[in-house]
Design an enzyme around this catalytic site. Structure first.
Site, PDB file in Angstrom:
ATOM      1  N   GLY A  45     -59.348 -25.368 -44.775  1.00  0.00           N
ATOM      2  CA  GLY A  45     -60.298 -25.653 -45.842  1.00  0.00           C
ATOM      3  C   GLY A  45     -61.672 -25.166 -45.419  1.00  0.00           C
ATOM      4  O   GLY A  45     -61.968 -25.063 -44.225  1.00  0.00           O
ATOM      5  N   GLN A  50     -70.589 -24.902 -45.505  1.00  0.00           N
ATOM      6  CA  GLN A  50     -70.246 -24.346 -44.189  1.00  0.00           C
ATOM      7  C   GLN A  50     -70.524 -22.852 -44.079  1.00  0.00           C
ATOM      8  O   GLN A  50     -70.425 -22.276 -42.986  1.00  0.00           O
ATOM      9  CB  GLN A  50     -68.779 -24.619 -43.874  1.00  0.00           C
ATOM     10  CG  GLN A  50     -68.492 -26.098 -43.683  1.00  0.00           C
ATOM     11  CD  GLN A  50     -67.024 -26.320 -43.394  1.00  0.00           C
ATOM     12  OE1 GLN A  50     -66.206 -26.311 -44.299  1.00  0.00           O
ATOM     13  NE2 GLN A  50     -66.690 -26.480 -42.119  1.00  0.00           N
ATOM     14  N   CYS A 106     -62.782 -29.506 -37.557  1.00  0.00           N
ATOM     15  CA  CYS A 106     -63.670 -28.985 -38.596  1.00  0.00           C
ATOM     16  C   CYS A 106     -64.275 -27.687 -38.065  1.00  0.00           C
ATOM     17  O   CYS A 106     -64.722 -27.646 -36.917  1.00  0.00           O
ATOM     18  CB  CYS A 106     -64.771 -30.006 -38.893  1.00  0.00           C
ATOM     19  SG  CYS A 106     -65.967 -29.434 -40.113  1.00  0.00           S
ATOM     20  N   LEU A 107     -64.285 -26.640 -38.881  1.00  0.00           N
ATOM     21  CA  LEU A 107     -64.805 -25.351 -38.424  1.00  0.00           C
ATOM     22  C   LEU A 107     -66.287 -25.426 -38.033  1.00  0.00           C
ATOM     23  O   LEU A 107     -66.755 -24.594 -37.262  1.00  0.00           O
ATOM     24  CB  LEU A 107     -64.605 -24.278 -39.505  1.00  0.00           C
ATOM     25  CG  LEU A 107     -63.149 -23.870 -39.777  1.00  0.00           C
ATOM     26  CD1 LEU A 107     -63.095 -22.833 -40.902  1.00  0.00           C
ATOM     27  CD2 LEU A 107     -62.465 -23.333 -38.538  1.00  0.00           C
ATOM     28  N   HIS A 148     -61.331 -34.094 -46.835  1.00  0.00           N
ATOM     29  CA  HIS A 148     -62.285 -33.552 -45.856  1.00  0.00           C
ATOM     30  C   HIS A 148     -63.260 -32.589 -46.556  1.00  0.00           C
ATOM     31  O   HIS A 148     -64.477 -32.662 -46.356  1.00  0.00           O
ATOM     32  CB  HIS A 148     -61.498 -32.856 -44.741  1.00  0.00           C
ATOM     33  CG  HIS A 148     -62.346 -32.301 -43.639  1.00  0.00           C
ATOM     34  ND1 HIS A 148     -62.336 -32.820 -42.363  1.00  0.00           N
ATOM     35  CD2 HIS A 148     -63.229 -31.270 -43.616  1.00  0.00           C
ATOM     36  CE1 HIS A 148     -63.195 -32.128 -41.612  1.00  0.00           C
ATOM     37  NE2 HIS A 148     -63.741 -31.176 -42.341  1.00  0.00           N
ATOM     38  N   GLU A 149     -62.722 -31.705 -47.396  1.00  0.00           N
ATOM     39  CA  GLU A 149     -63.589 -30.722 -48.085  1.00  0.00           C
ATOM     40  C   GLU A 149     -64.458 -31.401 -49.138  1.00  0.00           C
ATOM     41  O   GLU A 149     -65.630 -31.054 -49.298  1.00  0.00           O
ATOM     42  CB  GLU A 149     -62.750 -29.606 -48.725  1.00  0.00           C
ATOM     43  CG  GLU A 149     -61.966 -28.756 -47.748  1.00  0.00           C
ATOM     44  CD  GLU A 149     -62.756 -28.353 -46.515  1.00  0.00           C
ATOM     45  OE1 GLU A 149     -63.932 -27.972 -46.650  1.00  0.00           O
ATOM     46  OE2 GLU A 149     -62.208 -28.426 -45.407  1.00  0.00           O
ATOM     47  N   HIS A 152     -67.480 -32.726 -47.527  1.00  0.00           N
ATOM     48  CA  HIS A 152     -68.473 -31.676 -47.252  1.00  0.00           C
ATOM     49  C   HIS A 152     -69.349 -31.436 -48.480  1.00  0.00           C
ATOM     50  O   HIS A 152     -70.563 -31.243 -48.360  1.00  0.00           O
ATOM     51  CB  HIS A 152     -67.791 -30.345 -46.904  1.00  0.00           C
ATOM     52  CG  HIS A 152     -67.458 -30.175 -45.454  1.00  0.00           C
ATOM     53  ND1 HIS A 152     -68.416 -30.183 -44.469  1.00  0.00           N
ATOM     54  CD2 HIS A 152     -66.281 -29.952 -44.825  1.00  0.00           C
ATOM     55  CE1 HIS A 152     -67.837 -29.978 -43.296  1.00  0.00           C
ATOM     56  NE2 HIS A 152     -66.538 -29.836 -43.485  1.00  0.00           N
TER      57      HIS A 152
HETATM   58 ZN   LIG Z   1     -65.060 -29.595 -42.111  1.00  0.00          ZN
END
Ligand SMILES: [Zn+2]
Length: 190
Positions: A45, A50, A106-107, A148-149, A152
């Protein structure tokens, strides 16, 4: 085009995304770049914050994961992989009450894994890239990735679920991410 990933603790990660109003070529180009970036970094995701844009827009694709996912459209189960990637555009979520612990990365936090409580299922109202409303119910890993997304897009990060006590244990890792250094594995810390 592969975009740069914004890392913790860049303040843009804390900004609630602005609603998408134009379902135009620019949005389709953004979607395409974000999918390419997510695949390059092997994510499941990626939210607009991000890559440096505070928008209500995220991409999700769990087809590379072995963890089971489920997807219901109109109350009927459908093959998950046939509906990937999914776009979260101005999404709203309804959570089921039952929670489970999910171990997440998480990226924007390279190398960090933490346990987060997530609803087992979510009902999602969103739009596709053409502005058509979409409604579905997700379970398993897909439900976790969507939550999770979605967070964000609200400017919320997975570390926000940690208690003050748990947060202390990753303090050094967070400092290293802030400095752009790789975090130490648990083995290296001992
Ligand atoms: Zn993340």
């Amino acid at each position: 085009m592969i975009l740069n990933i914004i890392l913790y603790d860049n303040p843009i990660l804390r900004i609630k995304g602005k609603a998408i109003e134009a379902f135009d070529q620019q949005l389709k180009d953004l979607a395409s770049d974000m999918l390419e970036t997510m695949a390059f970094y092997k994510g499941v995701g990626l939210a607009a914050q991000q890559i440096g844009k505070a928008l209500q827009f995220a991409v999700v694709d769990v087809s590379s994961s072995k963890i089971p996912s489920s997807l219901l459209i109109g109350g009927k189960p459908v093959p998950v992989e046939e509906h990937m990637p999914l776009f979260l555009i101005n999404p709203t979520l309804k959570y089921t009450r039952s929670k489970e612990i999910s171990n997440e990365g998480c990226l924007s936090f390279p190398g960090l894994r933490i346990d987060v409580p997530r609803s087992k299922r979510v009902e999602v109202n969103t739009f596709d890239l053409n502005g058509k409303p979409r409604k579905f119910e997700a379970g398993g890993f897909l439900a976790i990735a969507i939550q999770h997304e979605y967070d964000h897009l609200q400017g919320k990060l997975f570390i926000d679920y940690l208690s003050a006590e748990q947060r202390k244990t990753i303090k050094e890792d967070l400092e290293r991410i802030k400095r752009g250094e790789p975090i130490l594995s648990n083995k290296d810390k001992e």
